[in-house]
Design a protein around this motif. Structure first.
Motif, mmCIF file in Angstrom:
data_model
loop_
_atom_site.group_PDB
_atom_site.id
_atom_site.type_symbol
_atom_site.label_atom_id
_atom_site.label_comp_id
_atom_site.label_asym_id
_atom_site.label_seq_id
_atom_site.Cartn_x
_atom_site.Cartn_y
_atom_site.Cartn_z
ATOM 1 N N ILE A 57 0.845 -1.194 0.000
ATOM 2 C CA ILE A 57 0.000 0.000 0.000
ATOM 3 C C ILE A 57 0.878 1.241 0.000
ATOM 4 O O ILE A 57 1.751 1.396 0.855
ATOM 5 N N LYS A 58 0.633 2.116 -0.957
ATOM 6 C CA LYS A 58 1.342 3.395 -1.013
ATOM 7 C C LYS A 58 0.545 4.426 -0.234
ATOM 8 O O LYS A 58 -0.607 4.699 -0.535
ATOM 9 N N VAL A 59 1.190 5.018 0.780
ATOM 10 C CA VAL A 59 0.527 5.976 1.665
ATOM 11 C C VAL A 59 1.226 7.331 1.556
ATOM 12 O O VAL A 59 2.428 7.433 1.765
ATOM 13 N N LEU A 60 0.457 8.352 1.230
ATOM 14 C CA LEU A 60 0.977 9.717 1.202
ATOM 15 C C LEU A 60 0.731 10.384 2.548
ATOM 16 O O LEU A 60 -0.325 10.188 3.153
ATOM 17 N N VAL A 61 1.691 11.179 3.009
ATOM 18 C CA VAL A 61 1.502 12.011 4.193
ATOM 19 C C VAL A 61 1.722 13.449 3.743
ATOM 20 O O VAL A 61 2.835 13.831 3.379
ATOM 21 N N VAL A 62 0.641 14.229 3.696
ATOM 22 C CA VAL A 62 0.710 15.583 3.153
ATOM 23 C C VAL A 62 0.230 16.594 4.180
ATOM 24 O O VAL A 62 -0.480 16.264 5.131
ATOM 25 N N GLY A 63 0.620 17.840 3.958
ATOM 26 C CA GLY A 63 0.250 18.927 4.845
ATOM 27 C C GLY A 63 1.297 20.018 4.783
ATOM 28 O O GLY A 63 2.364 19.850 4.179
ATOM 29 N N ASN A 64 1.009 21.146 5.429
ATOM 30 C CA ASN A 64 1.956 22.256 5.441
ATOM 31 C C ASN A 64 3.268 21.876 6.110
ATOM 32 O O ASN A 64 3.331 20.923 6.895
ATOM 33 N N GLY A 65 4.312 22.634 5.801
ATOM 34 C CA GLY A 65 5.602 22.399 6.441
ATOM 35 C C GLY A 65 5.541 22.673 7.938
ATOM 36 O O GLY A 65 4.874 23.599 8.393
ATOM 37 N N GLY A 66 6.233 21.834 8.708
ATOM 38 C CA GLY A 66 6.337 22.048 10.144
ATOM 39 C C GLY A 66 5.227 21.444 10.972
ATOM 40 O O GLY A 66 5.180 21.648 12.196
ATOM 41 N N VAL A 67 4.309 20.661 10.348
ATOM 42 C CA VAL A 67 3.209 20.074 11.127
ATOM 43 C C VAL A 67 3.604 18.735 11.752
ATOM 44 O O VAL A 67 2.851 18.195 12.560
ATOM 45 N N GLY A 68 4.755 18.189 11.352
ATOM 46 C CA GLY A 68 5.224 16.937 11.957
ATOM 47 C C GLY A 68 5.064 15.718 11.074
ATOM 48 O O GLY A 68 4.991 14.595 11.584
ATOM 49 N N LYS A 69 5.049 15.901 9.750
ATOM 50 C CA LYS A 69 4.886 14.759 8.835
ATOM 51 C C LYS A 69 6.074 13.803 8.909
ATOM 52 O O LYS A 69 5.906 12.585 9.027
ATOM 53 N N SER A 70 7.279 14.352 8.836
ATOM 54 C CA SER A 70 8.489 13.520 8.891
ATOM 55 C C SER A 70 8.602 12.826 10.236
ATOM 56 O O SER A 70 8.953 11.642 10.316
ATOM 57 N N ILE A 73 6.209 9.807 10.429
ATOM 58 C CA ILE A 73 6.690 8.619 9.718
ATOM 59 C C ILE A 73 7.866 7.986 10.447
ATOM 60 O O ILE A 73 7.943 6.755 10.571
ATOM 61 N N GLN A 74 8.783 8.806 10.935
ATOM 62 C CA GLN A 74 9.937 8.281 11.665
ATOM 63 C C GLN A 74 9.492 7.568 12.944
ATOM 64 O O GLN A 74 9.999 6.486 13.267
ATOM 65 N N ARG A 75 8.545 8.154 13.642
ATOM 66 C CA ARG A 75 8.047 7.537 14.883
ATOM 67 C C ARG A 75 7.368 6.208 14.591
ATOM 68 O O ARG A 75 7.566 5.230 15.314
ATOM 69 N N GLU A 87 -0.842 -9.930 5.701
ATOM 70 C CA GLU A 87 0.433 -9.221 5.666
ATOM 71 C C GLU A 87 0.319 -7.997 4.765
ATOM 72 O O GLU A 87 -0.104 -8.095 3.619
ATOM 73 N N VAL A 88 0.699 -6.849 5.298
ATOM 74 C CA VAL A 88 0.612 -5.606 4.541
ATOM 75 C C VAL A 88 1.951 -4.875 4.626
ATOM 76 O O VAL A 88 2.498 -4.684 5.714
ATOM 77 N N ARG A 89 2.475 -4.487 3.472
ATOM 78 C CA ARG A 89 3.702 -3.692 3.426
ATOM 79 C C ARG A 89 3.320 -2.268 3.079
ATOM 80 O O ARG A 89 2.859 -1.979 1.981
ATOM 81 N N MET A 90 3.534 -1.384 4.034
ATOM 82 C CA MET A 90 3.177 0.018 3.837
ATOM 83 C C MET A 90 4.388 0.808 3.343
ATOM 84 O O MET A 90 5.461 0.749 3.934
ATOM 85 N N MET A 91 4.191 1.516 2.264
ATOM 86 C CA MET A 91 5.226 2.398 1.720
ATOM 87 C C MET A 91 4.792 3.826 1.990
ATOM 88 O O MET A 91 3.868 4.349 1.363
ATOM 89 N N LEU A 92 5.444 4.466 2.962
ATOM 90 C CA LEU A 92 5.040 5.787 3.425
ATOM 91 C C LEU A 92 5.884 6.864 2.750
ATOM 92 O O LEU A 92 7.114 6.866 2.861
ATOM 93 N N TRP A 93 5.204 7.760 2.052
ATOM 94 C CA TRP A 93 5.858 8.823 1.307
ATOM 95 C C TRP A 93 5.704 10.138 2.060
ATOM 96 O O TRP A 93 4.600 10.630 2.251
ATOM 97 N N ASP A 94 6.833 10.681 2.475
ATOM 98 C CA ASP A 94 6.885 11.953 3.186
ATOM 99 C C ASP A 94 7.101 13.062 2.161
ATOM 100 O O ASP A 94 8.112 13.078 1.460
ATOM 101 N N THR A 95 6.146 13.968 2.039
ATOM 102 C CA THR A 95 6.208 15.011 1.011
ATOM 103 C C THR A 95 6.480 16.374 1.630
ATOM 104 O O THR A 95 6.029 16.675 2.740
ATOM 105 N N ALA A 96 7.219 17.203 0.889
ATOM 106 C CA ALA A 96 7.516 18.558 1.355
ATOM 107 C C ALA A 96 6.242 19.388 1.385
ATOM 108 O O ALA A 96 5.388 19.269 0.513
ATOM 109 N N GLY A 97 6.118 20.239 2.401
ATOM 110 C CA GLY A 97 4.912 21.047 2.532
ATOM 111 C C GLY A 97 5.022 22.428 1.933
ATOM 112 O O GLY A 97 4.037 23.148 1.861
ATOM 113 N N GLN A 98 6.211 22.809 1.477
ATOM 114 C CA GLN A 98 6.404 24.141 0.918
ATOM 115 C C GLN A 98 5.991 24.177 -0.552
ATOM 116 O O GLN A 98 6.211 23.221 -1.290
ATOM 117 N N GLU A 99 5.422 25.300 -0.982
ATOM 118 C CA GLU A 99 4.890 25.416 -2.340
ATOM 119 C C GLU A 99 5.975 25.316 -3.408
ATOM 120 O O GLU A 99 5.700 24.907 -4.535
#
Length: 286
Positions: free
Chosen positions: A10-23, A26-28, A57-69
């Motif tokens: 499963i491909k999972v996107l994590v999106v939002g403004n910069g500085g909200v704690g996306k990275s 995912i690290q946690r 069994e599920v393999r999650m692929m978590l994509w951390d995206t930049a929040g800056q325009e």
């Protein structure tokens, strides 16, 4: 190998403004680590984690995206193919809360509206601090808490977008794992529903023999016979046939002799002006 033994990715996107704690989120979740030092994501980052949900069994692929325009042109190209998405905002950043709708629209634009989404309200550990600062401000304190997003505002947003809201604290490791467990369960449920619908279609004799998806596979023997014996038969309702009609009947006759299944659209596109009722393209199965 049994079908249920196959690992689902499963491909999972994590999106939002910069500085909200996306990275940090995912690290946690993937590594169990946390750092309070902020480091801006350049473009995209990627981590994996395998889990088991309902015995699957599920393999999650978590994509951390930049929040800056300034990284929009880079990050949007990585959205495609995602099955799930986390829309994140910070309880201490009202601008990130107001931007949730915009982030949702970006994901839908690239991935469609079938993506499983949840809303994450991060930094809940600072809620008490905000309430304390608010009391201090009433006593003449200098701190401004107008930028804080209340829990009720988060609830109202989730109801409007018809999504589940997860209140979490990445710093304290509170509520992190349920976010992704919920996404996995929701996606697996959608896969199960899709499989059942396909089985219902295949179990229908008429649908399986004459239809493949939205295409009709039946070939008219009358058309093939008339095309073999009289290729220039007139169309009684519209006068003489066009070249396209002759080509279509000739192809039907060839397909009938060679055993080719000709796929024809079972419905037409509707357009505007000259393109109204424009025919959809077809293909052949040998």
């Amino acid at each position: 190998m049994e079908e249920d033994d196959l690992e689902i990715a499963i491909k999972v996107l994590v999106v939002g403004n910069g500085g909200v704690g996306k990275s940090s989120l995912i690290q946690r979740y993937c590594k169990g680590s946390y750092t309070s030092q902020y480091k801006k994501t350049i473009g995209v980052d990627f981590l994996e984690k395998s889990i088991e949900v309902d015995g699957q069994e599920v393999r999650m692929m978590l994509w951390d995206t930049a929040g800056q325009e300034e990284f929009d042109s880079i990050t949007k190209s990585y959205y495609r193919g995602a099955q799930c998405c986390v829309l994140a905002f910070s309880i201490t950043d009202r601008a990130s809360f107001d931007a949730v709708d915009r982030w949702r629209e970006k994901v839908v634009e690239q991935c469609g509206d079938k993506v499983c989404m949840v809303i994450v309200q991060n930094k809940m550990d600072l809620l008490d601090q905000g309430q304390h600062n608010s009391e201090g401000a009433q006593d003449g304190g200098p701190l401004d808490t107008s930028n804080y997003v209340t829990p009720q505002e988060g609830e109202d947003l989730a109801k409007r977008l018809k999504m589940r809201l997860h209140r979490i604290s990445v710093k304290n490791n509170e509520g992190v794992h349920p976010v992704f467990e919920h996404l996995c369960g929701k996606y697996l449920a959608s896969l199960k529903k899709m499989k059942q619908e396909m089985q219902q279609v295949s179990s229908s004799g008429a649908a399986s023999s004459d239809m493949i998806g939205m295409f009709s596979t039946s070939i008219s023997q009358d058309t093939a016979t008339s095309s073999n014996t009289n290729g220039n038969t007139k169309n009684n309702s519209k006068g003489s046939k066009t070249k396209g009609d002759d080509d279509e009947e000739r192809n039907d006759a060839i397909n009938a002799r060679t055993g080719t299944i000709n796929l024809k659209p079972s419905r037409q596109r509707t357009g505007k002006g000259k393109d109204k009722k424009k025919k959809m393209g077809g293909c052949s199965l040998i």
